[in-house]
Design a protein around this motif. Structure first.
Motif, PDB file in Angstrom:
ATOM      1  N   GLN A 121       0.815  -1.217   0.000  1.00  0.00           N
ATOM      2  CA  GLN A 121       0.000   0.000   0.000  1.00  0.00           C
ATOM      3  C   GLN A 121       0.844   1.261   0.000  1.00  0.00           C
ATOM      4  N   ASN A 122       2.013   1.202   0.640  1.00  0.00           N
ATOM      5  CA  ASN A 122       2.904   2.371   0.691  1.00  0.00           C
ATOM      6  C   ASN A 122       3.869   2.419  -0.493  1.00  0.00           C
ATOM      7  N   SER A 123       3.713   1.482  -1.432  1.00  0.00           N
ATOM      8  CA  SER A 123       4.582   1.417  -2.620  1.00  0.00           C
ATOM      9  C   SER A 123       6.049   1.231  -2.260  1.00  0.00           C
ATOM     10  N   ASP A 124       6.298   0.551  -1.133  1.00  0.00           N
ATOM     11  CA  ASP A 124       7.683   0.261  -0.753  1.00  0.00           C
ATOM     12  C   ASP A 124       8.267  -0.873  -1.592  1.00  0.00           C
ATOM     13  N   ILE A 125       7.390  -1.724  -2.130  1.00  0.00           N
ATOM     14  CA  ILE A 125       7.831  -2.834  -2.972  1.00  0.00           C
ATOM     15  C   ILE A 125       6.958  -2.866  -4.220  1.00  0.00           C
ATOM     16  N   HIS A 126       7.505  -3.443  -5.281  1.00  0.00           N
ATOM     17  CA  HIS A 126       6.766  -3.582  -6.524  1.00  0.00           C
ATOM     18  C   HIS A 126       6.498  -5.059  -6.849  1.00  0.00           C
ATOM     19  N   ASN A 127       7.377  -5.947  -6.414  1.00  0.00           N
ATOM     20  CA  ASN A 127       7.182  -7.382  -6.616  1.00  0.00           C
ATOM     21  C   ASN A 127       6.545  -7.964  -5.353  1.00  0.00           C
ATOM     22  N   HIS A 128       5.222  -8.027  -5.347  1.00  0.00           N
ATOM     23  CA  HIS A 128       4.510  -8.436  -4.139  1.00  0.00           C
ATOM     24  C   HIS A 128       4.035  -9.890  -4.186  1.00  0.00           C
ATOM     25  N   TYR A 129       4.141 -10.568  -5.311  1.00  0.00           N
ATOM     26  CA  TYR A 129       3.782 -11.981  -5.439  1.00  0.00           C
ATOM     27  C   TYR A 129       2.301 -12.260  -5.190  1.00  0.00           C
ATOM     28  N   LEU A 130       1.441 -11.297  -5.473  1.00  0.00           N
ATOM     29  CA  LEU A 130      -0.002 -11.490  -5.296  1.00  0.00           C
ATOM     30  C   LEU A 130      -0.762 -11.457  -6.622  1.00  0.00           C
ATOM     31  N   GLY A 131      -0.063 -11.270  -7.740  1.00  0.00           N
ATOM     32  CA  GLY A 131      -0.713 -11.185  -9.039  1.00  0.00           C
ATOM     33  C   GLY A 131      -1.071 -12.542  -9.607  1.00  0.00           C
ATOM     34  N   HIS A 132      -1.801 -12.519 -10.722  1.00  0.00           N
ATOM     35  CA  HIS A 132      -2.265 -13.779 -11.319  1.00  0.00           C
ATOM     36  C   HIS A 132      -1.119 -14.599 -11.890  1.00  0.00           C
ATOM     37  N   ARG A 133      -0.037 -13.951 -12.295  1.00  0.00           N
ATOM     38  CA  ARG A 133       1.082 -14.711 -12.869  1.00  0.00           C
ATOM     39  C   ARG A 133       1.739 -15.609 -11.823  1.00  0.00           C
ATOM     40  N   ILE A 134       1.994 -15.064 -10.640  1.00  0.00           N
ATOM     41  CA  ILE A 134       2.617 -15.871  -9.597  1.00  0.00           C
ATOM     42  C   ILE A 134       1.653 -16.942  -9.123  1.00  0.00           C
ATOM     43  N   GLN A 135       0.345 -16.655  -9.139  1.00  0.00           N
ATOM     44  CA  GLN A 135      -0.639 -17.664  -8.769  1.00  0.00           C
ATOM     45  C   GLN A 135      -0.578 -18.848  -9.740  1.00  0.00           C
ATOM     46  N   ASN A 136      -0.580 -18.524 -11.034  1.00  0.00           N
ATOM     47  CA  ASN A 136      -0.513 -19.590 -12.043  1.00  0.00           C
ATOM     48  C   ASN A 136       0.797 -20.364 -11.949  1.00  0.00           C
ATOM     49  N   GLU A 137       1.876 -19.641 -11.675  1.00  0.00           N
ATOM     50  CA  GLU A 137       3.174 -20.315 -11.574  1.00  0.00           C
ATOM     51  C   GLU A 137       3.210 -21.260 -10.384  1.00  0.00           C
ATOM     52  N   LEU A 138       2.647 -20.827  -9.255  1.00  0.00           N
ATOM     53  CA  LEU A 138       2.615 -21.689  -8.076  1.00  0.00           C
ATOM     54  C   LEU A 138       1.717 -22.906  -8.312  1.00  0.00           C
ATOM     55  N   ILE A 139       0.609 -22.694  -9.012  1.00  0.00           N
ATOM     56  CA  ILE A 139      -0.279 -23.815  -9.333  1.00  0.00           C
ATOM     57  C   ILE A 139       0.463 -24.834 -10.188  1.00  0.00           C
ATOM     58  N   GLN A 140       1.198 -24.347 -11.180  1.00  0.00           N
ATOM     59  CA  GLN A 140       1.952 -25.252 -12.051  1.00  0.00           C
ATOM     60  C   GLN A 140       3.033 -25.995 -11.277  1.00  0.00           C
ATOM     61  N   LEU A 141       3.709 -25.301 -10.365  1.00  0.00           N
ATOM     62  CA  LEU A 141       4.753 -25.950  -9.569  1.00  0.00           C
ATOM     63  C   LEU A 141       4.164 -27.027  -8.662  1.00  0.00           C
ATOM     64  N   LEU A 142       3.038 -26.706  -8.022  1.00  0.00           N
ATOM     65  CA  LEU A 142       2.390 -27.688  -7.153  1.00  0.00           C
ATOM     66  C   LEU A 142       1.878 -28.874  -7.968  1.00  0.00           C
ATOM     67  N   SER A 144       3.062 -29.932 -10.794  1.00  0.00           N
ATOM     68  CA  SER A 144       4.221 -30.714 -11.225  1.00  0.00           C
ATOM     69  C   SER A 144       4.725 -31.615 -10.104  1.00  0.00           C
ATOM     70  N   GLU A 145       4.721 -31.092  -8.879  1.00  0.00           N
ATOM     71  CA  GLU A 145       5.172 -31.888  -7.743  1.00  0.00           C
ATOM     72  C   GLU A 145       4.224 -33.057  -7.478  1.00  0.00           C
ATOM     73  N   VAL A 146       2.923 -32.784  -7.551  1.00  0.00           N
ATOM     74  CA  VAL A 146       1.927 -33.856  -7.360  1.00  0.00           C
ATOM     75  C   VAL A 146       2.077 -34.915  -8.450  1.00  0.00           C
ATOM     76  N   LYS A 147       2.251 -34.460  -9.682  1.00  0.00           N
ATOM     77  CA  LYS A 147       2.397 -35.389 -10.800  1.00  0.00           C
ATOM     78  C   LYS A 147       3.646 -36.253 -10.641  1.00  0.00           C
ATOM     79  N   ASN A 148       4.739 -35.649 -10.210  1.00  0.00           N
ATOM     80  CA  ASN A 148       5.974 -36.417 -10.004  1.00  0.00           C
ATOM     81  C   ASN A 148       5.801 -37.456  -8.900  1.00  0.00           C
ATOM     82  N   THR A 149       5.045 -37.087  -7.858  1.00  0.00           N
ATOM     83  CA  THR A 149       4.793 -38.039  -6.774  1.00  0.00           C
ATOM     84  C   THR A 149       3.973 -39.227  -7.270  1.00  0.00           C
ATOM     85  N   ILE A 150       2.963 -38.942  -8.099  1.00  0.00           N
ATOM     86  CA  ILE A 150       2.132 -40.016  -8.667  1.00  0.00           C
ATOM     87  C   ILE A 150       2.970 -40.939  -9.544  1.00  0.00           C
TER      88      ILE A 150
END
Length: 362
Positions: A121-142, A144-150
């Protein structure tokens, strides 16, 4: 020693004497003491940049904790099959989706996320990891991990079965679902499990194309097609066909891949035949069909005339929707169930007068 370090030395027989002279020199002793002192300071974290290093470590720990919480939210939403994004991606705004709503809730109780949101909110950071790109990336990583376990479980037991089914998506693109069935020896007691590994896009619905996509995906998963011990599909000729179907093509490569028809599809066919053998059932579902077709305004007017004699809400008798609308069928079943007795009374009275209706149309 400067000559030894910079220019080299040709008198190798005097090299030992030169090194002993250097070890007792004042320059070597001073630098050796400085090196030992620095080593002790590094071990005890007492260097000149101690405060700077502490801030770096604190910042690393902060971001690690933030990512742990974000990943936990992603796992929770994915586990419950909930949507992530809303109409916007701004914190503390309406309709910003389930992901940001959970972030807002956590900030009320967690000081780490509260500090993170304050920086945003104070614009102290610009990379906050709350956008849709990081969400999609985390979903893909998770994923991939589930698939590797299977796949790890499948490779441990070696043998497995494949289950395929096809359905078009909203864009009318055929998608083939791939499910692998195997024995899970990591649980106690040992159980047979089925694992969904994803959708495979296919250009056409021929048996040759389906088998080609299956073989390609098995190879991509680094599994051996000769380890397949079972295959299960629906009753379509492109899947179960004895000459050109998927099961025939797989049996040609692997004769041990026993084909088993899908029990659910077989049960559907049985229920269909059972329903057709019941006159009252055919009549009942036939009226439900009339409720959802537009055959239409004439039939609707006819039903309204008959309905006027009964104290029944109109939506429990007919509803105008396209014939192939599944939502229509579900709604019709629910509304019919809510007024079942009245609906049965109306249905049989309508059936008695249907011959006169069609005679009038002719």
């Amino acid at each position: 020693m400067n000559q030894l370090g910079n220019e080299g030395i040709k008198e190798w027989k005097n090299l030992g004497a030169r090194l002993k002279t250097h070890e007792t020199s004042n320059e070597h002793i001073v630098n050796m003491n400085a090196w030992i002192d620095l080593e002790l300071r590094l071990a005890n974290n007492k260097t000149i940049d101690k405060s700077v290093q502490e801030r770096i470590d604190k910042e690393k720990e902060h971001w690690r904790n933030v990512l742990v919480r974000i990943i936990a939210i992603v796992k929770s939403l994915a586990k419950n099959n909930l949507a992530f994004c809303g109409n916007n991606e701004k914190i503390y705004q309406e309709n910003n989706g389930n992901f940001l709503s959970l972030i807002e809730m956590i900030t009320k109780f967690d000081p780490i996320m509260l500090e993170h949101v304050r920086r945003i909110q104070n614009s102290d950071i610009h990379n906050h990891y709350l956008g849709h790109r990081i969400q999609n990336e985390l979903i893909q990583l998770l994923a991939s991990e589930v698939k590797n376990t299977i796949l790890k479980k499948i490779k441990e037991v070696k043998y497995f079965s494949v289950i395929l089914d096809c359905t078009p998506d909203l864009s009318h693109q055929e998608q083939m679902s791939l499910i692998l069935r195997c024995v899970d020896i990591s649980t106690s007691p040992i159980r047979v499990e089925e694992y969904f590994l994803g959708f495979l896009k296919v250009d056409d619905t021929s048996g040759k194309r389906f088998f080609s996509e299956l073989a390609k995906e098995i190879e991509n998963l680094k599994l051996d097609i000769n380890d397949i011990r079972g295959q299960g599909y629906d009753n379509g000729s492109n899947m179960k066909g004895k000459h050109q179907g998927v099961q025939k093509r797989l049996l040609e490569l692997n004769p041990r891949a026993l084909y088993t028809p899908c029990d659910c599809h077989n049960l559907t066919l049985v229920l269909f035949d059972v329903a057709n053998s019941c006159v009252k059932g055919v009549s009942f579902f036939g009226v439900l069909q009339l409720k959802s077709t537009e055959e239409s305004f004439r039939m609707e007017r006819f039903l309204k005339e008959k309905l006027a004699k009964f104290d029944v809400k109109s939506e429990t008798v007919f509803l105008r929707y396209p014939t192939n609308s599944k939502a229509c069928r579900v709604y019709n079943m629910r509304t019919t169930k809510s007024g079942l007795d009245e609906t049965i009374n109306v249905v049989f009275n309508v059936l008695e007068d249907l011959p006169s209706y069609y005679e009038g149309e002719m």
